[in-house]
Design an enzyme around this catalytic site. Structure first.
Site, PDB file in Angstrom:
ATOM      1  N   HIS A   1     -52.820   8.757 -85.361  1.00 36.84           N
ATOM      2  CA  HIS A   1     -53.517   7.496 -85.609  1.00 36.84           C
ATOM      3  C   HIS A   1     -55.029   7.671 -85.604  1.00 36.84           C
ATOM      4  CE1 HIS A   1     -49.599   5.677 -84.872  1.00 36.84           C
ATOM      5  NE2 HIS A   1     -50.089   4.523 -85.289  1.00 36.84           N
TER       6      HIS A   1
ATOM      7  N   GLU B   1     -48.869  -9.607 -80.143  1.00 38.17           N
ATOM      8  CA  GLU B   1     -49.739  -8.989 -81.157  1.00 38.17           C
ATOM      9  C   GLU B   1     -49.517  -9.738 -82.467  1.00 38.17           C
ATOM     10  OE1 GLU B   1     -50.710  -4.645 -83.185  1.00 38.17           O
ATOM     11  OE2 GLU B   1     -49.005  -4.853 -81.831  1.00 38.17           O
TER      12      GLU B   1
ATOM     13  N   LEU C   1     -48.186   3.504 -91.298  1.00 39.08           N
ATOM     14  CA  LEU C   1     -47.784   3.736 -89.912  1.00 39.08           C
ATOM     15  C   LEU C   1     -47.266   2.443 -89.299  1.00 39.08           C
ATOM     16  CD1 LEU C   1     -50.732   5.994 -88.675  1.00 39.08           C
ATOM     17  CD2 LEU C   1     -48.353   6.702 -89.013  1.00 39.08           C
TER      18      LEU C   1
ATOM     19  N   ASP D   1     -48.006   2.180 -78.040  1.00 43.41           N
ATOM     20  CA  ASP D   1     -47.612   1.436 -79.245  1.00 43.41           C
ATOM     21  C   ASP D   1     -46.223   1.870 -79.697  1.00 43.41           C
ATOM     22  OD1 ASP D   1     -47.959  -0.528 -81.161  1.00 43.41           O
ATOM     23  OD2 ASP D   1     -48.971   0.801 -82.580  1.00 43.41           O
TER      24      ASP D   1
ATOM     25  N   ASN E   1     -57.650   1.642 -85.633  1.00 42.07           N
ATOM     26  CA  ASN E   1     -56.518   1.330 -86.510  1.00 42.07           C
ATOM     27  C   ASN E   1     -56.451  -0.155 -86.807  1.00 42.07           C
ATOM     28  OD1 ASN E   1     -55.141   3.827 -84.605  1.00 42.07           O
ATOM     29  ND2 ASN E   1     -55.184   4.026 -86.820  1.00 42.07           N
TER      30      ASN E   1
ATOM     31  N   ASP F   1     -52.293   9.987 -80.227  1.00 43.22           N
ATOM     32  CA  ASP F   1     -51.251  10.921 -80.645  1.00 43.22           C
ATOM     33  C   ASP F   1     -51.775  11.992 -81.585  1.00 43.22           C
ATOM     34  OD1 ASP F   1     -51.695   9.315 -82.835  1.00 43.22           O
ATOM     35  OD2 ASP F   1     -49.611   8.689 -83.101  1.00 43.22           O
ATOM     36  N   GLY F   2     -53.071  11.936 -81.933  1.00 41.28           N
ATOM     37  CA  GLY F   2     -53.640  12.881 -82.870  1.00 41.28           C
ATOM     38  C   GLY F   2     -53.298  12.561 -84.308  1.00 41.28           C
TER      39      GLY F   2
ATOM     40  N   HIS G   1     -55.686  -1.140 -80.369  1.00 35.81           N
ATOM     41  CA  HIS G   1     -55.609   0.187 -81.004  1.00 35.81           C
ATOM     42  C   HIS G   1     -56.865   0.522 -81.824  1.00 35.81           C
ATOM     43  CE1 HIS G   1     -53.881  -2.235 -84.232  1.00 35.81           C
ATOM     44  NE2 HIS G   1     -52.660  -2.213 -83.728  1.00 35.81           N
TER      45      HIS G   1
ATOM     46  N   HIS H   1     -56.405  -6.083 -85.881  1.00 38.75           N
ATOM     47  CA  HIS H   1     -55.885  -6.431 -87.200  1.00 38.75           C
ATOM     48  C   HIS H   1     -56.851  -7.385 -87.899  1.00 38.75           C
ATOM     49  CE1 HIS H   1     -51.956  -4.413 -87.092  1.00 38.75           C
ATOM     50  NE2 HIS H   1     -51.998  -4.635 -85.790  1.00 38.75           N
TER      51      HIS H   1
END
Length: 377
Positions: free
Chosen positions: A253, A131, A310, A277, A221, A250-251, A218, A197
């Site tokens: 992010h 990544e 985060l 992650d 994000n 996860d509720g 992701h 990203h």
């Protein structure tokens, strides 16, 4: 009948794609020998599932650490074994250890360690996810800005060679640091290119999808967002049939109602799949750790830098299933596929994520209320 034969019944059997209701599954010598009525006929030592779910092990394509170990800090075979064991205890029996943006030497060390771990038969190591470092500083998230850089010919040569040596190699990159021609070269060599990203606009993301990018890292994000006049990478991920998208469910992010909307909007055959992650605290009670010289705190289900950014997730995939089904209205069958067969298919892993007669019995037992999981050895 062999003494090694086991018959699982009395629960819901999920084969990676769909449920087999009222069925049984038989294993012998570590392989699936029957699924359905014929399993009962062949017999074996009975395991009563008591309403629990029998499923293939989870496949997690984004694992930065676990068991108190962070891959960036320790790119070694021993660290990979520790990470794999931690995630196995959480139900993920196949993982892609993930190296976030770092130095060229660290990237080479990560590739070498992964190759050595696979050669040594370390259970659960299915390949490698890099990544970065070829990302956008504007959307760097917790990545170290000083290490973000454009892709060069030496990087291409390293990645092409690694793709030949590893069962799966996934690369998260941004159009700001990589050209479409480089993406074509990587995908031709077997690298799974994932966009992430990045602040790239929708048209640029479409160009990179046409060049061979097949995944998004992701979703929502660290990327250009879905706007009314500019769809961004989020819009491309949902609109392009050939793009798959990892999701940190996860509720935190991503809001569950945004997950619900994205799930409904995604055009196939590309799918949304789950990733943890996860960082070094996975499978431990660790409350803080160091990432490229910066302290990360673990509190209330969050992993954050001092400024609140985060930095990975404090998540396991069983928890993600609860969020998907309990808060985002995703059917359980689809949620389970997003943790098993879908991610396996994204990176071309054919031996995991599915239960098939004649294949390895890679089994986990998930509590009927999704409160826990156990690997069945």
């Amino acid at each position: 009948m062999s003494a090694q034969a086991t018959l699982y019944r009395g629960g819901r059997i999920f084969d990676g794609v769909r449920f087999h209701e009222g069925a049984a599954l038989r294993t012998e010598a570590g392989r699936v020998t029957a699924l359905g009525p014929e399993a009962e006929e062949q017999g074996g030592d009975i395991v009563d599932l008591s309403g629990d779910i029998l499923s293939p092990g989870y496949v997690d394509l984004q694992v930065n650490g676990g068991g108190g170990v962070l891959f960036n800090a320790e790119p070694t075979v021993d660290a990979l074994a520790c990470m794999a064991a931690a995630h196995r205890s959480l139900g993920a029996t196949s993982i892609l250890p993930t190296l976030i943006t770092d130095t060229p030497d660290k990237t080479r060390a990560a590739i070498a360690a992964t190759k050595a771990a696979i050669a040594a038969g370390v259970p659960g190591i299915a390949g490698l996810h890099l990544e970065g470092p070829h990302l956008s500083v504007a959307r760097k998230g917790a990545h170290e800005a000083a290490l973000v850089r454009p892709m060069e010919a030496t990087d291409i040569a390293l990645l092409v060679a690694a793709a030949q040596d590893l069962p799966a190699l996934k690369m998260t990159l941004a159009p700001e640091s990589v050209t479409p021609a480089q993406v074509r070269e990587l995908t031709a060599a077997g690298v799974v290119v994932s966009l992430g990203h990045t602040d790239a606009d929708f048209d640029t993301c479409m160009t990179y999808a046409e060049a061979g990018a097949s995944c998004v890292t992701h979703l929502f994000n660290a990327m250009s967002q879905l706007g009314n006049r500019e769809p961004g990478l989020v819009g491309a991920a949902l609109a392009v049939p050939g793009l798959n998208a990892g999701l940190i469910a996860d509720g935190i992010h991503v809001h569950p109602q945004v997950i619900r909307a994205a799930w409904a909007a995604k055009r196939g055959p590309g799918r949304i799949f789950l990733v943890s992650d996860s960082m070094s605290p996975a499978g431990t009670d660790q409350t803080e750790f160091e990432l490229t010289g910066r302290m990360i705190s673990r509190r209330d289900g969050r992993l954050t830098l001092a400024d609140g950014t985060l930095a990975g997730a404090d998540l396991d995939l069983t928890t993600a299933l609860r969020v998907l089904t309990g808060k985002a209205d995703v059917p359980l069958e689809q949620a389970l596929a997003a943790a098993t067969s879908v991610p396996a298919g994204v990176v071309g892993l054919t031996g995991v994520g599915r239960l098939r007669v004649g294949r390895a019995a890679d089994l986990i037992r998930i509590a009927g209320d999704l409160s826990s999981v156990a690997v069945l050895d």
